[in-house]
Design an enzyme around this catalytic site. Structure first.
Site, PDB file in Angstrom:
ATOM      1  N   HIS A 157       0.825  -1.226   0.000  1.00 13.68           N
ATOM      2  CA  HIS A 157       0.000   0.000   0.000  1.00 13.68           C
ATOM      3  C   HIS A 157       0.853   1.268   0.000  1.00 13.68           C
ATOM      4  CE1 HIS A 157      -4.044  -1.808   0.681  1.00 13.68           C
ATOM      5  NE2 HIS A 157      -3.293  -2.830   1.026  1.00 13.68           N
ATOM      6  N   ASP A 365       3.468   9.410  -0.663  1.00  8.97           N
ATOM      7  CA  ASP A 365       2.268   8.647  -0.317  1.00  8.97           C
ATOM      8  C   ASP A 365       2.080   7.529  -1.330  1.00  8.97           C
ATOM      9  OD1 ASP A 365      -0.018   8.104   1.178  1.00  8.97           O
ATOM     10  OD2 ASP A 365      -0.651  10.198   1.192  1.00  8.97           O
TER      11      ASP A 365
HETATM   12  P1  ADQ Z   1      -3.127   6.114   4.768  1.00 11.45           P
HETATM   13  O1  ADQ Z   1      -1.728   6.575   4.978  1.00 11.45           O
HETATM   14  O2  ADQ Z   1      -3.932   5.937   5.993  1.00 11.45           O
HETATM   15  O3  ADQ Z   1      -3.188   4.757   3.917  1.00 11.45           O
HETATM   16  P2  ADQ Z   1      -5.023   7.489   2.846  1.00 11.45           P
HETATM   17  O4  ADQ Z   1      -4.952   6.763   1.576  1.00 11.45           O
HETATM   18  O5  ADQ Z   1      -5.159   8.973   2.689  1.00 11.45           O
HETATM   19  O6  ADQ Z   1      -3.788   7.264   3.808  1.00 11.45           O
HETATM   20  O7  ADQ Z   1      -6.295   6.964   3.628  1.00 11.45           O
HETATM   21  C1  ADQ Z   1      -6.738   7.555   4.802  1.00 11.45           C
HETATM   22  C2  ADQ Z   1      -8.193   7.171   5.055  1.00 11.45           C
HETATM   23  O8  ADQ Z   1      -8.528   7.545   6.396  1.00 11.45           O
HETATM   24  C3  ADQ Z   1      -9.159   7.898   4.135  1.00 11.45           C
HETATM   25  O9  ADQ Z   1     -10.192   7.034   3.767  1.00 11.45           O
HETATM   26  C4  ADQ Z   1      -9.680   9.046   5.016  1.00 11.45           C
HETATM   27  O10 ADQ Z   1     -11.014   9.429   4.733  1.00 11.45           O
HETATM   28  C5  ADQ Z   1      -9.607   8.450   6.394  1.00 11.45           C
HETATM   29  N1  ADQ Z   1      -9.368   9.508   7.378  1.00 11.45           N
HETATM   30  C6  ADQ Z   1      -8.299  10.321   7.468  1.00 11.45           C
HETATM   31  N2  ADQ Z   1      -8.466  11.204   8.483  1.00 11.45           N
HETATM   32  C7  ADQ Z   1      -9.653  10.940   9.031  1.00 11.45           C
HETATM   33  C8  ADQ Z   1     -10.419  11.503  10.108  1.00 11.45           C
HETATM   34  N3  ADQ Z   1      -9.971  12.531  10.839  1.00 11.45           N
HETATM   35  N4  ADQ Z   1     -11.620  10.975  10.377  1.00 11.45           N
HETATM   36  C9  ADQ Z   1     -12.076   9.934   9.667  1.00 11.45           C
HETATM   37  N5  ADQ Z   1     -11.426   9.369   8.652  1.00 11.45           N
HETATM   38  C10 ADQ Z   1     -10.224   9.855   8.335  1.00 11.45           C
HETATM   39  C11 ADQ Z   1      -2.245   3.859   3.319  1.00 11.45           C
HETATM   40  C12 ADQ Z   1      -1.188   4.492   2.399  1.00 11.45           C
HETATM   41  C13 ADQ Z   1      -1.888   5.314   1.312  1.00 11.45           C
HETATM   42  C14 ADQ Z   1      -2.854   4.426   0.535  1.00 11.45           C
HETATM   43  C15 ADQ Z   1      -3.778   3.679   1.485  1.00 11.45           C
HETATM   44  C16 ADQ Z   1      -4.624   2.639   0.756  1.00 11.45           C
HETATM   45  O11 ADQ Z   1      -0.302   5.308   3.153  1.00 11.45           O
HETATM   46  O12 ADQ Z   1      -0.927   5.865   0.423  1.00 11.45           O
HETATM   47  O13 ADQ Z   1      -3.655   5.249  -0.296  1.00 11.45           O
HETATM   48  O14 ADQ Z   1      -3.043   2.986   2.496  1.00 11.45           O
HETATM   49  O15 ADQ Z   1      -3.843   1.795  -0.009  1.00 11.45           O
END
Ligand code: ADQ
Length: 469
Positions: A157, A365
């Site tokens: 990921h 990311d």
């Molecule tokens: P993350 O580093 O966690 O994931 P991201 O892909 O942005 O990053 O996903 C975060 C998720 O958490 C999103 O669905 C977002 O809506 C949710 N989220 C963030 N802040 C929140 C809050 N305050 N309240 C509720 N929900 C919140 C890892 C990798 C990424 C990759 C994903 C999936 O680092 O690059 O995209 O896995 O593969």
């Protein structure tokens, strides 16, 4: 159809009540498991004084979930240690924050062995095994040692770093060799796939025997890019929900006469939050006309707060946001609203929709799902503008966003100004193309492409060889 076994560090199945707080990834994996009448295995999140390998089995919403507890030392060395203090920073290009500690490496190996021993009895001959993320790279090797011959796939990921960087990791060769115990390796983008292949060429004396098939360490593996998406259809429903509409109204009410910029991230140094705040500070300094006319809402959920680097970034963000608000706030305006809490997905959808600009500027990311959620939440007749880091995996697909260099304050300050003043026809044009991409390459498409590729691998030379023995 084969049965599917999904393995990830933590298991987050949808709760029986269908609460909205479950992420899109968990929902998609749960749906895949239902279709394939599958099993989801991982750590329960709980600790026990001594590892017992005792499985807790549950059936949640048609999905069988099997979890195991870990020892405190496992959590310290494997989870907080090797996973989050070594691999996470290194894979996000932060060698300055990377801890090289042999005890962490040993804990990582030990937990992967424990996972393999606990999972082994649950695997039946025709099952497909799909292992997720950097916590579990050696799991296939451990399962093979226990005689598992099933098709096994791995999906990373997070980014795969440039090969000059990965070679700073003691034991890098062993880590990459373990990846050749899989049948299918999936990366988020072509760039990460290429970085991995470059390592295989340069460090492992490997070769590509046919398109997408690589040979090294005496083994053959298929390698591909499978960019992850969001559940776009579900998100469209969420945006129309009562809670989302109410949140949208609330956000608009508290930004009357003002434009709203939103950032939503896990509180992590890879997300570029400090750089974002500093760029916004520059923007305010360079555009006195914007003062009191714009507001940045930054939602940052605390995460991994047992790791010092996370405590440090949190303290810095408190200080920078405080300084900016101290310098610019007036009786009825604060430039940054910085909120450290989690919101329900429907509430987030409402906030995204109310925002004129979505600021998604990680320094690195794997993909970044927030960028896609922001796009999916927009009003089709009056969409906001996505400002996106060139170093998010999502930039490979979302080229119609305003792409910025998150290390350059000037770049980001200019992009904020451009986004706030972009004429509606251009906003519409860009958003329509972004939305098409988000809709077409959603999480279901990702899951299906990956699982079908794994399922179609029955006849790879390596499996034929294994079957012959
Ligand atoms: P993350 O580093 O966690 O994931 P991201 O892909 O942005 O990053 O996903 C975060 C998720 O958490 C999103 O669905 C977002 O809506 C949710 N989220 C963030 N802040 C929140 C809050 N305050 N309240 C509720 N929900 C919140 C890892 C990798 C990424 C990759 C994903 C999936 O680092 O690059 O995209 O896995 O593969």
């Amino acid at each position: 159809m084969s049965r599917l076994i999904v393995v990830s560090n933590r298991v987050t199945p949808p709760s029986a009540s269908g609460e909205e707080s479950v992420g899109g990834l968990a929902m998609a994996l749960a749906a895949a498991l239902r279709e394939y009448s599958g099993l989801w295995f991982g750590w329960s999140g709980k600790t026990t004084p001594e590892f017992t390998g005792q499985l807790a089995m549950q059936k949640i919403d048609g999905v069988t979930v099997a979890t195991v507890d870990l020892e405190d030392a496992d959590v310290d060395e494997y989870y907080n240690g090797y996973a989050n203090k070594t691999l996470w920073p290194l894979f996000h290009y932060r060698s300055d924050l990377t801890a090289f500690d042999r005890a962490y490496g040993e804990g990582y190996e030990r937990v992967n062995r424990r996972f393999a021993e606990t999972l082994r009895p649950l695997i039946e001959p025709n099952d497909l095994v799909w292992i997720h993320d950097y916590h579990l790279i050696p799991l296939a090797r451990e399962l093979r040692r226990l005689g598992v011959k099933n098709r096994m796939g791995f999906f990373l990921h997070v980014p795969w770093p440039a090969y000059q960087l990965i070679t700073t990791l003691p034991g890098h060769r062993q880590l990459v060799q373990a990846m050749f115990d899989y049948d299918l390796l999936g990366f988020q983008t072509a760039e990460y796939q290429q970085a991995f292949e470059e390592y295989v060429l340069n460090e492992a004396d490997g070769e590509q025997t046919s398109p997408g098939i690589w040979k090294a360490f005496g083994r053959t593996v298929r390698i591909g890019a499978y960019p992850i998406g969001i559940d776009a259809a579900d998100f469209a429903k969420l945006v129309r929900s009562q809670r989302a509409v109410r949140m949208n109204d609330l956000m608009r009410a508290c930004t009357v006469f003002r434009r709203l910029i939103i950032g939503v991230d896990r509180l992590d140094y890879s997300k570029g939050l400090e750089e974002r705040f500093l760029a916004y500070e520059d923007f305010l300094g360079n555009h006195p006309d914007a003062l009191e006319g714009v507001s940045l809402l930054q939602i940052a959920t605390p995460s991994r707060d047992e790791v010092t680097a996370y405590q440090d970034i949190r303290a810095r963000l408190d200080a920078v946001s405080g300084r900016i608000n101290g310098a610019y706030a007036t009786a009825d305006w604060v430039p940054i609203r910085y909120v450290n809490r989690t919101y329900r997905r429907d509430e987030l959808a409402g906030m995204y929709r109310a925002a004129d600009v979505g600021l998604v500027t990680p320094l690195r990311d794997g993909m970044n799902l927030v960028a896609k959620e922001y796009v999916a939440a927009q009003d089709p007749s009056d969409p906001g503008v996505l400002v996106l880091s060139q170093f998010a995996g999502a930039a490979e697909q979302l080229g119609d966003a305003l792409i910025v260099n998150p290390f350059s304050r000037e770049d980001m300050s200019d992009a904020i100004q451009r986004a706030l003043t972009m004429p509606r026809p251009e906003r519409l044009r860009r958003w329509e193309r972004l939305m098409e991409e988000v809709r077409n390459n959603d999480v279901t498409a990702w899951r299906d492409r990956y699982v079908q590729a794994l399922e179609g691998l029955a006849a790879t030379p390596r499996l034929v060889e294994a079957a012959a023995h």
